[in-house]
Scaffold this motif. Structure first.
Motif, mmCIF file in Angstrom:
data_model
loop_
_atom_site.group_PDB
_atom_site.id
_atom_site.type_symbol
_atom_site.label_atom_id
_atom_site.label_comp_id
_atom_site.label_asym_id
_atom_site.label_seq_id
_atom_site.Cartn_x
_atom_site.Cartn_y
_atom_site.Cartn_z
ATOM 1 N N GLU A 9 0.861 -1.192 0.000
ATOM 2 C CA GLU A 9 0.000 0.000 0.000
ATOM 3 C C GLU A 9 0.898 1.243 0.000
ATOM 4 O O GLU A 9 1.777 1.381 0.860
ATOM 5 C CB GLU A 9 -0.897 -0.022 1.234
ATOM 6 N N ASP A 10 0.671 2.147 -0.958
ATOM 7 C CA ASP A 10 1.553 3.303 -1.075
ATOM 8 C C ASP A 10 1.127 4.504 -0.230
ATOM 9 O O ASP A 10 1.899 5.439 -0.051
ATOM 10 C CB ASP A 10 1.721 3.718 -2.536
ATOM 11 N N ASP A 11 -0.087 4.478 0.311
ATOM 12 C CA ASP A 11 -0.541 5.570 1.181
ATOM 13 C C ASP A 11 -0.068 5.280 2.604
ATOM 14 O O ASP A 11 -0.512 4.311 3.233
ATOM 15 C CB ASP A 11 -2.068 5.667 1.128
ATOM 16 N N ALA A 12 0.827 6.133 3.113
ATOM 17 C CA ALA A 12 1.464 5.872 4.407
ATOM 18 C C ALA A 12 0.452 5.782 5.548
ATOM 19 O O ALA A 12 0.565 4.912 6.417
ATOM 20 C CB ALA A 12 2.497 6.960 4.710
ATOM 21 N N GLU A 16 -0.118 2.348 7.696
ATOM 22 C CA GLU A 16 0.152 2.242 9.130
ATOM 23 C C GLU A 16 -1.095 1.833 9.906
ATOM 24 O O GLU A 16 -1.016 1.060 10.868
ATOM 25 C CB GLU A 16 0.691 3.581 9.664
ATOM 26 N N ASN A 17 -2.245 2.328 9.480
ATOM 27 C CA ASN A 17 -3.500 1.978 10.146
ATOM 28 C C ASN A 17 -3.758 0.475 10.061
ATOM 29 O O ASN A 17 -4.108 -0.172 11.063
ATOM 30 C CB ASN A 17 -4.646 2.755 9.490
ATOM 31 N N TYR A 18 -3.552 -0.089 8.870
ATOM 32 C CA TYR A 18 -3.813 -1.510 8.697
ATOM 33 C C TYR A 18 -2.724 -2.387 9.294
ATOM 34 O O TYR A 18 -2.999 -3.513 9.741
ATOM 35 C CB TYR A 18 -4.058 -1.823 7.221
ATOM 36 N N ILE A 19 -1.511 -1.890 9.339
ATOM 37 C CA ILE A 19 -0.450 -2.629 10.027
ATOM 38 C C ILE A 19 -0.836 -2.825 11.493
ATOM 39 O O ILE A 19 -0.742 -3.928 12.042
ATOM 40 C CB ILE A 19 0.904 -1.892 9.928
ATOM 41 N N TYR A 27 -1.372 -11.203 13.675
ATOM 42 C CA TYR A 27 -0.676 -11.511 12.429
ATOM 43 C C TYR A 27 0.684 -10.824 12.389
ATOM 44 O O TYR A 27 0.854 -9.716 12.903
ATOM 45 C CB TYR A 27 -1.489 -11.030 11.216
ATOM 46 N N GLY A 28 1.639 -11.471 11.746
ATOM 47 C CA GLY A 28 2.877 -10.797 11.407
ATOM 48 C C GLY A 28 2.646 -10.021 10.125
ATOM 49 O O GLY A 28 1.939 -10.485 9.238
ATOM 50 N N VAL A 29 3.219 -8.834 10.008
ATOM 51 C CA VAL A 29 2.971 -7.994 8.836
ATOM 52 C C VAL A 29 4.287 -7.514 8.235
ATOM 53 O O VAL A 29 5.139 -6.967 8.942
ATOM 54 C CB VAL A 29 2.105 -6.760 9.197
ATOM 55 N N ASN A 30 4.441 -7.729 6.935
ATOM 56 C CA ASN A 30 5.537 -7.152 6.165
ATOM 57 C C ASN A 30 4.905 -6.148 5.207
ATOM 58 O O ASN A 30 4.103 -6.516 4.356
ATOM 59 C CB ASN A 30 6.291 -8.222 5.368
ATOM 60 N N ALA A 31 5.254 -4.867 5.364
ATOM 61 C CA ALA A 31 4.609 -3.819 4.582
ATOM 62 C C ALA A 31 5.570 -3.231 3.551
ATOM 63 O O ALA A 31 6.773 -3.090 3.802
ATOM 64 C CB ALA A 31 4.100 -2.721 5.506
ATOM 65 N N TYR A 32 4.993 -2.883 2.394
ATOM 66 C CA TYR A 32 5.774 -2.315 1.293
ATOM 67 C C TYR A 32 4.980 -1.170 0.684
ATOM 68 O O TYR A 32 3.754 -1.208 0.641
ATOM 69 C CB TYR A 32 6.049 -3.382 0.221
ATOM 70 N N ASP A 106 -13.739 1.160 1.137
ATOM 71 C CA ASP A 106 -14.831 1.690 1.942
ATOM 72 C C ASP A 106 -15.441 0.639 2.869
ATOM 73 O O ASP A 106 -16.345 0.946 3.646
ATOM 74 C CB ASP A 106 -15.925 2.285 1.047
ATOM 75 N N ILE A 107 -14.944 -0.612 2.820
ATOM 76 C CA ILE A 107 -15.474 -1.625 3.731
ATOM 77 C C ILE A 107 -14.904 -1.403 5.127
ATOM 78 O O ILE A 107 -13.884 -0.735 5.305
ATOM 79 C CB ILE A 107 -15.160 -3.057 3.251
ATOM 80 N N SER A 108 -15.558 -1.979 6.112
ATOM 81 C CA SER A 108 -15.107 -1.812 7.492
ATOM 82 C C SER A 108 -13.893 -2.689 7.770
ATOM 83 O O SER A 108 -13.624 -3.669 7.072
ATOM 84 C CB SER A 108 -16.231 -2.192 8.458
ATOM 85 N N MET A 109 -13.178 -2.334 8.812
ATOM 86 C CA MET A 109 -12.035 -3.142 9.236
ATOM 87 C C MET A 109 -12.497 -4.544 9.619
ATOM 88 O O MET A 109 -11.827 -5.548 9.298
ATOM 89 C CB MET A 109 -11.336 -2.483 10.423
#
Length: 229
Positions: A9-12, A16-19, A27-32, A106-109
């Motif tokens: 995801e390119d929007d910082a 960060e919110n989803y991380i 979950y373990g998360v690797n973000a790019y 637009d879906i919920s978390m």
């Protein structure tokens, strides 16, 4: 070991919110933030699931390119497109490229987490112990549930996780109609009717590429689908 999710995801702020939300679920998360960095990482180590935006920085369809790369590396790795692009062309394109789901931002978390959990439940079935050879045969079709493999006329059919469990739901009772809701329930999916239809069309196409006369996945209009003997 916790499941590892790759988030591209390119929007910082969104990233960060989803991380934080994914890590809160264990979950373990690797973000790019771009395709090249994610592509390089995937060539070394695959995640357990990938969540990919379509537009990545200056690459309008960078997410599609990543999906194609991942499908080349693994036919069963769950892939979710998570994007602001809400149109039929992109949805169908994403599913045709091998994604297991296509979600808009637009879906919920809670909705996103439910879809992730559903995909993981299905992949976990692969490691479940089996007391007997779990193979189904229907005419020229052979399905090995334990190995999650499919063949038609002794030729391998490369299905995604979602396609595999939809096929499994259809062939358990050949000739019986399965509604879209039943396909969702039996294949442990949380998707809409349009997504079910796209998966069916893509699955049919894979069989037809092997056998132009293939016509066993039948649409019963207004009711659902069945495996036609």
């Amino acid at each position: 070991m916790p499941k590892t999710i790759a988030l591209v995801e390119d929007d910082a702020a969104i990233r960060e919110n989803y991380i934080m939300a994914l890590k809160a679920q264990g979950y373990g998360v690797n973000a790019y933030d771009d395709r090249p960095s994610a592509a390089l990482a995937f060539n070394h180590t695959l995640p357990d699931l990938a969540i990919i935006d379509i537009g990545l920085k200056d690459e309008i369809e960078g997410g599609f390119m990543l999906c194609q790369q991942l499908r080349g590396l693994s036919q069963t790795l769950p892939i979710i497109f998570f994007t602001a692009r809400d149109n039929d062309v992109d949805t169908i394109s994403g599913l045709r490229m091998g994604a297991d789901d296509y979600l808009t931002k637009d879906i919920s978390m809670a909705h996103l987490l439910a879809r992730i959990a559903a995909l993981f439940r299905r992949t976990d079935l692969l490691s479940a112990p089996s007391d007997q050879k779990d193979e189904l045969k229907v005419g020229d079709l052979k399905v090995d549930v334990s190995r999650m493999t499919v063949s038609w006329q002794n030729q391998p059919v490369l299905l995604t996780v979602t396609e595999f469990w939809m096929l499994h739901a259809l062939i358990k009772r050949p000739g019986h109609v399965k509604s879209r809701q039943q396909l969702m329930d039996e294949s442990r999916m949380v998707v809409d009717d349009t997504t079910i239809t796209s998966h069916i069309k893509r699955m049919r196409k894979k069989f037809v590429q092997l056998d132009p006369r293939f016509d066993h996945i039948d649409t019963v209009y207004g009711m659902g689908y069945r495996w036609q003997l």
